[in-house]
Design a protein around this motif. Sequence first.
Motif, PDB file in Angstrom:
ATOM      1  N   GLN A  35       0.890  -1.206   0.086  1.00  0.00           N
ATOM      2  CA  GLN A  35       0.153   0.091  -0.037  1.00  0.00           C
ATOM      3  C   GLN A  35       0.841   1.234   0.075  1.00  0.00           C
ATOM      4  O   GLN A  35       2.019   1.197   0.795  1.00  0.00           O
ATOM      5  CB  GLN A  35      -0.817   0.106   1.213  1.00  0.00           C
ATOM      6  N   THR A  36       0.432   2.463  -0.749  1.00  0.00           N
ATOM      7  CA  THR A  36       1.151   3.521  -0.650  1.00  0.00           C
ATOM      8  C   THR A  36       0.038   4.664  -0.722  1.00  0.00           C
ATOM      9  O   THR A  36      -1.081   4.475  -1.152  1.00  0.00           O
ATOM     10  CB  THR A  36       1.885   3.758  -1.923  1.00  0.00           C
ATOM     11  N   PRO A  37       0.347   5.840  -0.036  1.00  0.00           N
ATOM     12  CA  PRO A  37       1.513   5.947   0.859  1.00  0.00           C
ATOM     13  C   PRO A  37       1.498   5.343   2.237  1.00  0.00           C
ATOM     14  O   PRO A  37       0.185   4.811   2.538  1.00  0.00           O
ATOM     15  CB  PRO A  37       1.583   7.519   1.104  1.00  0.00           C
ATOM     16  N   ASP A  94      -5.874  -0.728 -13.885  1.00  0.00           N
ATOM     17  CA  ASP A  94      -5.004  -1.368 -14.681  1.00  0.00           C
ATOM     18  C   ASP A  94      -4.589  -2.795 -14.415  1.00  0.00           C
ATOM     19  O   ASP A  94      -3.707  -3.124 -14.979  1.00  0.00           O
ATOM     20  CB  ASP A  94      -3.487  -0.434 -14.719  1.00  0.00           C
ATOM     21  N   GLY A  95      -5.555  -3.499 -13.636  1.00  0.00           N
ATOM     22  CA  GLY A  95      -5.073  -4.767 -13.528  1.00  0.00           C
ATOM     23  C   GLY A  95      -4.459  -5.157 -12.358  1.00  0.00           C
ATOM     24  O   GLY A  95      -4.164  -6.270 -12.040  1.00  0.00           O
ATOM     25  N   SER A  96      -3.452  -4.114 -11.829  1.00  0.00           N
ATOM     26  CA  SER A  96      -2.644  -4.475 -10.949  1.00  0.00           C
ATOM     27  C   SER A  96      -2.993  -3.661  -9.535  1.00  0.00           C
ATOM     28  O   SER A  96      -3.213  -4.285  -8.542  1.00  0.00           O
ATOM     29  CB  SER A  96      -1.316  -4.415 -11.151  1.00  0.00           C
ATOM     30  N   ASN A  97      -3.192  -2.313  -9.855  1.00  0.00           N
ATOM     31  CA  ASN A  97      -3.332  -1.500  -8.768  1.00  0.00           C
ATOM     32  C   ASN A  97      -4.849  -1.307  -8.375  1.00  0.00           C
ATOM     33  O   ASN A  97      -5.853  -1.748  -9.273  1.00  0.00           O
ATOM     34  CB  ASN A  97      -3.135   0.062  -9.254  1.00  0.00           C
ATOM     35  N   MET A 133      -6.661   4.320   9.863  1.00  0.00           N
ATOM     36  CA  MET A 133      -5.808   3.697   9.342  1.00  0.00           C
ATOM     37  C   MET A 133      -6.506   2.776   8.102  1.00  0.00           C
ATOM     38  O   MET A 133      -7.578   2.210   8.411  1.00  0.00           O
ATOM     39  CB  MET A 133      -5.052   2.822  10.140  1.00  0.00           C
ATOM     40  N   TYR A 134      -6.174   2.821   7.140  1.00  0.00           N
ATOM     41  CA  TYR A 134      -7.078   2.326   5.822  1.00  0.00           C
ATOM     42  C   TYR A 134      -6.286   0.960   5.249  1.00  0.00           C
ATOM     43  O   TYR A 134      -5.134   1.276   5.181  1.00  0.00           O
ATOM     44  CB  TYR A 134      -7.133   3.172   4.665  1.00  0.00           C
ATOM     45  N   PHE A 135      -6.905  -0.092   5.366  1.00  0.00           N
ATOM     46  CA  PHE A 135      -6.289  -1.472   4.929  1.00  0.00           C
ATOM     47  C   PHE A 135      -6.810  -1.950   3.710  1.00  0.00           C
ATOM     48  O   PHE A 135      -7.983  -2.111   3.569  1.00  0.00           O
ATOM     49  CB  PHE A 135      -6.379  -2.390   6.041  1.00  0.00           C
ATOM     50  N   CYS A 136      -6.002  -2.455   2.842  1.00  0.00           N
ATOM     51  CA  CYS A 136      -6.479  -3.107   1.773  1.00  0.00           C
ATOM     52  C   CYS A 136      -5.955  -4.476   1.812  1.00  0.00           C
ATOM     53  O   CYS A 136      -5.209  -4.955   2.597  1.00  0.00           O
ATOM     54  CB  CYS A 136      -5.709  -2.691   0.525  1.00  0.00           C
ATOM     55  N   ALA A 137      -6.856  -5.465   1.377  1.00  0.00           N
ATOM     56  CA  ALA A 137      -6.832  -7.018   1.498  1.00  0.00           C
ATOM     57  C   ALA A 137      -7.175  -7.576   0.144  1.00  0.00           C
ATOM     58  O   ALA A 137      -7.964  -6.972  -0.797  1.00  0.00           O
ATOM     59  CB  ALA A 137      -7.648  -7.388   2.522  1.00  0.00           C
ATOM     60  N   ARG A 140      -3.571   3.713  -2.426  1.00  0.00           N
ATOM     61  CA  ARG A 140      -3.337   2.908  -3.583  1.00  0.00           C
ATOM     62  C   ARG A 140      -2.895   1.622  -2.966  1.00  0.00           C
ATOM     63  O   ARG A 140      -2.223   1.723  -1.767  1.00  0.00           O
ATOM     64  CB  ARG A 140      -2.234   3.316  -4.336  1.00  0.00           C
ATOM     65  N   CYS A 141      -3.230   0.558  -3.579  1.00  0.00           N
ATOM     66  CA  CYS A 141      -2.956  -0.759  -3.125  1.00  0.00           C
ATOM     67  C   CYS A 141      -2.589  -1.588  -4.206  1.00  0.00           C
ATOM     68  O   CYS A 141      -3.140  -1.502  -5.411  1.00  0.00           O
ATOM     69  CB  CYS A 141      -4.217  -1.413  -2.468  1.00  0.00           C
ATOM     70  N   VAL A 142      -1.704  -2.613  -4.117  1.00  0.00           N
ATOM     71  CA  VAL A 142      -1.229  -3.549  -5.078  1.00  0.00           C
ATOM     72  C   VAL A 142      -1.519  -5.051  -4.436  1.00  0.00           C
ATOM     73  O   VAL A 142      -0.706  -5.374  -3.414  1.00  0.00           O
ATOM     74  CB  VAL A 142       0.048  -3.479  -5.396  1.00  0.00           C
ATOM     75  N   PRO A 143      -2.722  -5.586  -4.706  1.00  0.00           N
ATOM     76  CA  PRO A 143      -2.941  -6.787  -4.310  1.00  0.00           C
ATOM     77  C   PRO A 143      -2.076  -7.949  -4.689  1.00  0.00           C
ATOM     78  O   PRO A 143      -1.139  -7.579  -5.747  1.00  0.00           O
ATOM     79  CB  PRO A 143      -4.406  -7.110  -4.618  1.00  0.00           C
ATOM     80  N   ILE A 144      -2.263  -9.199  -4.252  1.00  0.00           N
ATOM     81  CA  ILE A 144      -1.313 -10.361  -4.662  1.00  0.00           C
ATOM     82  C   ILE A 144      -1.908 -10.660  -5.966  1.00  0.00           C
ATOM     83  O   ILE A 144      -3.302 -10.722  -6.175  1.00  0.00           O
ATOM     84  CB  ILE A 144      -1.514 -11.422  -3.357  1.00  0.00           C
ATOM     85  N   SER A 145      -0.999 -11.015  -6.962  1.00  0.00           N
ATOM     86  CA  SER A 145      -1.261 -10.902  -8.269  1.00  0.00           C
ATOM     87  C   SER A 145      -2.092 -11.830  -8.698  1.00  0.00           C
ATOM     88  O   SER A 145      -3.190 -11.648  -9.569  1.00  0.00           O
ATOM     89  CB  SER A 145       0.085 -11.019  -8.993  1.00  0.00           C
TER      90      SER A 145
END
Lengths: 111, 112
Positions: free
Chosen positions: A6-8, A71-74, A89-93, A22-27
């Motif tokens: 996650q960013t920032p 874009d298929g990843s973010n 606190m914001y969490f992506c999963a 922003r988050c990049v999940p497991i692919s």
Amino acid sequence: EPEVTQTPSHQVTQMGQEVILRCVPISNHLYFYWYRQILGQKVEFLVSFYNNEISEKSEIFDDQFSVERPDGSNFTLKIRSTKLEDSAMYFCASYGRDTQYFGPGTRLTVL
Amino acid sequence: ILNVEQSPQSLHVQEGDSTNFTCSFPSSNFYALHWYRWETAKSPEALFVMTLNGDEKKKGRISATLNTKEGYSYLYIKGSQPEDSATYLCAFPNSGYSTLTFGKGTMLLVSP
């Protein structure tokens, strides 16, 4: 081992401003989620996302919030006009192998 | 609204002590119970997914049990170490992919 990123890690913003987290999940995961934790409270669900659309959302996830997988990843969470009470606190999963895998979170501070 | 409760809220033990804490959840429509360990500034780490009544799972010095009929799970740490200091969260899903409802967590501090 693959991980959710996650960013920032920390975002400070003025009330009324727009923020994008922003988050990049497991692919190879297909289900994605946003949660948040206001200081001292429980981690609470915001929204889940599958097949490029929202599959479930909580009462917190009102018109000020939106999610996108541009874009298929973010995987992004946008808050259009931040309020003081959005400080959390914001969490992506993302979901895989029978459990949800969490990122390290973005701490959002709204002044 | 699902109610997932954890106790105690916080716990301070000495290195070498064994400890345990509790998660209680609705016993009807049970699907699974998740345990996570969350260290500050890191991602919550998945520890266990408990699905069957009577399940007992183990990972090193940490183990968990499950009682779906009465709606509780225990997490045990044997011989606590300072690196076990973290917040331990339990979470209850409505179904496999669905959202998790979290307890408030148990904050564990292990002093050397």
